[in-house]
Motif scaffolding. Structure first.
Motif, PDB file in Angstrom:
ATOM      1  N   UNK A  52      -5.000   7.683   3.224  1.00 61.85           N
ATOM      2  CA  UNK A  52      -6.309   7.867   2.944  1.00 61.85           C
ATOM      3  C   UNK A  52      -6.788   9.296   3.606  1.00 61.85           C
ATOM      4  N   UNK A  53      -6.552   9.069   4.770  1.00 62.16           N
ATOM      5  CA  UNK A  53      -6.854  10.466   5.793  1.00 62.16           C
ATOM      6  C   UNK A  53      -6.371  11.558   5.157  1.00 62.16           C
ATOM      7  N   UNK A  54      -5.030  11.609   4.617  1.00 63.77           N
ATOM      8  CA  UNK A  54      -4.382  12.656   4.199  1.00 63.77           C
ATOM      9  C   UNK A  54      -5.123  13.297   2.890  1.00 63.77           C
ATOM     10  N   UNK A  55      -5.466  12.311   2.256  1.00 64.04           N
ATOM     11  CA  UNK A  55      -6.178  12.827   0.856  1.00 64.04           C
ATOM     12  C   UNK A  55      -7.567  13.370   1.122  1.00 64.04           C
ATOM     13  N   UNK A  56      -8.083  12.571   1.844  1.00 62.10           N
ATOM     14  CA  UNK A  56      -9.705  13.061   2.358  1.00 62.10           C
ATOM     15  C   UNK A  56      -9.601  14.592   2.990  1.00 62.10           C
ATOM     16  N   UNK A  88       0.838  -1.143   0.002  1.00 64.25           N
ATOM     17  CA  UNK A  88       0.085  -0.026  -0.114  1.00 64.25           C
ATOM     18  C   UNK A  88       0.785   1.237   0.036  1.00 64.25           C
ATOM     19  N   UNK A  89       0.406   2.263  -0.696  1.00 68.03           N
ATOM     20  CA  UNK A  89       1.144   3.647  -0.376  1.00 68.03           C
ATOM     21  C   UNK A  89       0.899   4.332   0.739  1.00 68.03           C
ATOM     22  N   UNK A  90       2.084   4.656   1.145  1.00 69.90           N
ATOM     23  CA  UNK A  90       2.106   5.381   2.667  1.00 69.90           C
ATOM     24  C   UNK A  90       1.761   6.862   2.534  1.00 69.90           C
ATOM     25  N   UNK A  91       1.537   7.608   3.500  1.00 68.43           N
ATOM     26  CA  UNK A  91       1.385   8.699   3.342  1.00 68.43           C
ATOM     27  C   UNK A  91       2.429   9.702   2.877  1.00 68.43           C
ATOM     28  N   UNK A  92       3.842   8.953   3.066  1.00 66.93           N
ATOM     29  CA  UNK A  92       4.964   9.846   2.684  1.00 66.93           C
ATOM     30  C   UNK A  92       5.025   9.637   1.158  1.00 66.93           C
ATOM     31  N   UNK A  93       4.508   8.568   0.571  1.00 66.70           N
ATOM     32  CA  UNK A  93       4.433   8.360  -0.790  1.00 66.70           C
ATOM     33  C   UNK A  93       3.404   9.343  -1.211  1.00 66.70           C
TER      34      UNK A  93
END
Length: 309
Positions: free
Chosen positions: A259-263, A227-232
């Motif tokens: 997901x939270x970062x994007x949302x 899965x892509x991490x928040x850093x990625x």
């Protein structure tokens, strides 16, 4: 004759729910059943097989999960099973296994009675609520459940093959597949990254052929298992301009933090597309794909009797 009692079915269901609750994103049905079989001691009868084929334990559990789905306790999507908030609450409200299963059966009966042309007064329907699960599985009144189980297994098999195919695809072919999908969705793709360094962007697209109308769409495509991490995700967002829209496509999905970062973004507009969402879009726009594009992921529908919703 040996049988699997209502109490035993409730025990299996409660253990299944505990396994699924330990994986909030859900588990593939086969994996969930494998873990369940490893966590309980199967009797020789449960471990045996029906004459028509299939281990008795798995058939009984699958039939019982139909009740749980209609009760609103369990969700099945592309072969993945997950417990709902209502299912979590039911575990607490009905701690006794037999009571737990009886409640699921009752809710299924209520759902069935609410369907058009339902024979709510039939003796067989009322009697089946009191039968052991193993007897119910052989009853004519459970033809709808049999169809549901068949449908579930077919969907699981199909999704297993499709997801494996996409995950094994050459990364650049997968990138071209995403570009083909954007074209089918009426976007104008004017650049797809060739092999080599891409600067964090794999595809550029616009709403119009000349690229004069915003927003510009920047796409990053990852054909990977993890899965892509928040850093990625943040690395990709760093290449987005104020008028850009970012699409991040990854076969391995995204971590909860990503997901939270994007949302919660206020300045950057970004959409995350995992494998299941990508496939749903591919199916939705399949009729608009070119023949060449369809050959990248060819699909053919097979029609058979489907369960009632």
């Amino acid at each position: 004759m040996a049988e699997i009692t209502r109490k035993r079915t409730g025990e299996l269901l409660q253990e299944l729910f505990a396994i699924l609750l330990a994986s909030p994103a859900g588990l593939p049905a086969r994996e969930a059943l494998h873990q369940l079989a490893a966590s309980v001691t199967l009797t020789p009868y449960e471990a045996g097989e029906y004459e028509s084929g299939g281990r008795r334990f798995e058939k009984v559990v699958r039939f019982a999960t139909v009740d749980c789905v209609k009760a609103g306790w369990l969700v099945k999507d592309k072969g993945t099973w997950s417990v709902t908030d209502e299912g979590r609450q039911a575990l607490q409200v009905y701690p006794h296994p037999e009571e737990f299963y009886r409640r699921a059966v009752k809710l299924y009966a209520e759902w069935k009675a609410s369907q058009p042309n339902s024979d709510t007064g039939s003796a067989s329907t009322m009697t089946n609520e009191l039968k052991p699960a193993d007897e119910i599985s052989a009853s004519p009144d459970t033809s709808a459940k049999a169809v549901s189980v068949t449908f579930d297994e077919a969907e699981e098999q199909a999704w297993s093959e499709i997801s494996a195919y996409l995950k094994a695809m050459n990364p650049y072919d997968f990138q071209d597949l995403v570009a083909d999908l954007l074209r089918a969705m009426s976007y104008h793709v004017n650049w797809v990254s060739p092999p080599g360094k891409d600067g964090g962007v794999d595809i550029l697209a616009w709403p119009d052929p000349l690229g004069t109308r915003p927003p510009r769409i920047k796409v990053q495509v990852k054909r990977q298992q993890q899965a892509v991490s928040v850093e990625g995700l943040r690395s990709f967002m760093a290449v987005l301009g104020d008028n850009d829209v970012g699409l991040f496509v990854c076969t391995g999905g995204f971590t909860k933090d990503a997901e939270y970062e994007a949302r919660t973004q206020e300045k950057r507009r970004i959409t995350l597309i995992g494998l299941e969402k990508l496939f749903d879009l591919w199916v939705e726009h399949y009729d608009r794909l070119s023949d060449q594009a369809r050959r990248r992921l060819p699909l053919r529908p097979i029609r058979f009797l489907a369960p009632l919703n």
